[in-house]
Design an enzyme around this catalytic site. Structure first.
Site, PDB file in Angstrom:
ATOM      1  N   GLU A  57      -9.724-100.435 -82.403  1.00 52.93           N
ATOM      2  CA  GLU A  57      -8.387-100.456 -82.815  1.00 52.93           C
ATOM      3  C   GLU A  57      -7.455-101.336 -82.283  1.00 52.93           C
ATOM      4  O   GLU A  57      -6.536-102.037 -82.739  1.00 52.93           O
ATOM      5  CB  GLU A  57      -7.587 -98.967 -82.530  1.00 52.93           C
ATOM      6  CG  GLU A  57      -8.142 -97.844 -83.472  1.00 52.93           C
ATOM      7  CD  GLU A  57      -9.579 -97.536 -83.042  1.00 52.93           C
ATOM      8  OE1 GLU A  57     -10.130 -97.031 -84.013  1.00 52.93           O
ATOM      9  OE2 GLU A  57      -9.987 -97.562 -81.880  1.00 52.93           O
ATOM     10  N   HIS A 126      -8.738 -85.315 -84.265  1.00 49.72           N
ATOM     11  CA  HIS A 126      -8.380 -85.803 -85.506  1.00 49.72           C
ATOM     12  C   HIS A 126      -7.172 -85.060 -86.296  1.00 49.72           C
ATOM     13  O   HIS A 126      -7.101 -84.918 -87.343  1.00 49.72           O
ATOM     14  CB  HIS A 126      -9.556 -85.756 -86.533  1.00 49.72           C
ATOM     15  CG  HIS A 126     -10.903 -86.261 -85.953  1.00 49.72           C
ATOM     16  ND1 HIS A 126     -11.705 -85.694 -85.006  1.00 49.72           N
ATOM     17  CD2 HIS A 126     -11.268 -87.352 -86.549  1.00 49.72           C
ATOM     18  CE1 HIS A 126     -12.590 -86.696 -84.820  1.00 49.72           C
ATOM     19  NE2 HIS A 126     -12.482 -87.619 -85.865  1.00 49.72           N
TER      20      HIS A 126
END
Length: 327
Positions: A57, A126
């Site tokens: 990321e 998540h």
């Protein structure tokens, strides 16, 4: 269209219109993203403009910032909002400050797309809603649509905006929220909320304003339907753009009803609801008939087996509506 189709349509339209727009992220190319939001874009635009990246990321966001500084318009995808933290320094230390530190010479024009929220049995890694961590950072705009029409219009407006935008997509309603979406080009103005349920003047005695966004808008609507059966009316404001927030629309509604409830998935402490309550108190204190209230997630990691107990669903919102209306 559903939310996935509307976002995909916006990306395709803008990539056709502006050759500087590129999409990059984990599995966004051949696979079309873990939720298939970018499906078909690689087939149409190829490797140069739809780029599968390594699982990094920080690398995705750092690369995108470099692209933006060279005049491209990157739209990086972070596969889940929970994964954004390895790139958080790139966003808050570089992206958000580039225009300021360069005296306007460099703007870092880009949109970071990422799915947010719970409701898909994703567990603690998540399901998070980190919007307040970015709203706190000067130089960023933060958007969270609740329906396909807004999703397409807001994404087009975000890509064309000169400032960096965090575009949070509520994954719980990716395919559940459906609506009419124009095929052509249109935008929804950033910084403008929408009153999706209005209280008539004759029903204001026990009325309540509810502020919500993303998937929780539908929980607010469901709770308002139940409250209506008890003679309580709710005016519901969909924020759409979280920052800059449309405080004028919020204040107008609260001054009308005298009561306000904020609903969001993130934990209560230091969540965006706290800032909204502060703004309401500053703008509407003399109009309030009851203390502002927050219905939120809890100050715990997001659970797996107790997911539906954690989320501020309609059954948790309704008692707060009733109590606030009777204050």
């Amino acid at each position: 269209m559903n939310l996935v189709q509307a976002i995909n349509d916006a990306l395709r339209l803008e990539m056709k219109r502006d050759s500087r727009v590129v999409v990059l992220g984990e599995d966004v190319g051949r696979v079309g993203g873990v939720f298939r939001v970018t499906q078909g874009l690689w087939d149409e635009f190829g490797d140069d403009r739809v780029i599968d990246t390594p699982l990094s990321e920080g690398g995705i966001l750092g690369t995108a910032i470099g692209m933006a500084l060279y005049g491209m318009v990157p739209v990086p995808e972070i596969q889940f909002a929970d994964f954004i933290f390895p790139g958080y320094d790139q966003i808050v230390s570089e992206l958000a400050k580039m225009r300021w530190r360069s005296g306007g010479e460099y703007a870092s024009k880009m949109v970071v797309r990422t799915p947010v929220g719970g409701g898909i049995r994703g567990g603690l890694y998540h399901s998070q809603s980190p919007e307040s961590l970015f709203i706190h950072v000067a130089g960023l705009k933060v958007v969270c649509p609740s329906n396909p029409y807004d999703a397409k219009g807001l994404l087009l407006a975000s890509i064309r905006d000169p400032d960096p935008v965090l575009f949070f997509e509520p994954k719980r309603i990716y395919r559940a929220a459906r609506g009419e979406v124009p095929e052509g080009d249109y935008t929804v103005e950033l910084g403008k909320a929408k009153v999706v349920r209005e209280v008539p003047a004759s029903k204001r005695d026990r009325a309540v304003t509810i502020l919500a966004w993303g998937a929780m808008l539908y929980e607010a609507i469901a709770a308002a339907d139940k409250a209506h059966e008890q003679g309580i009316e709710c005016e519901i404001v969909d924020l759409r753009t979280l920052w800059p927030v449309d405080i004028d629309t919020i204040a107008a509604s609260v001054k009308k009803t005298g009561r306000v409830i904020v609903v969001h998935e993130a934990p209560k402490t230091c969540g965006f609801g706290a800032e909204l309550v502060a703004l309401v108190n500053e703008r509407c204190f003399v109009h309030l008939e009851a203390p502002p209230v927050r219905v939120t997630g809890f100050d715990t990691p997001f659970p797996y087996t107790l997911e539906m107990d954690y989320l501020p669903l309609a059954h948790r919102i309704l008692p707060v509506i009733v109590e606030t209306s009777r204050y």
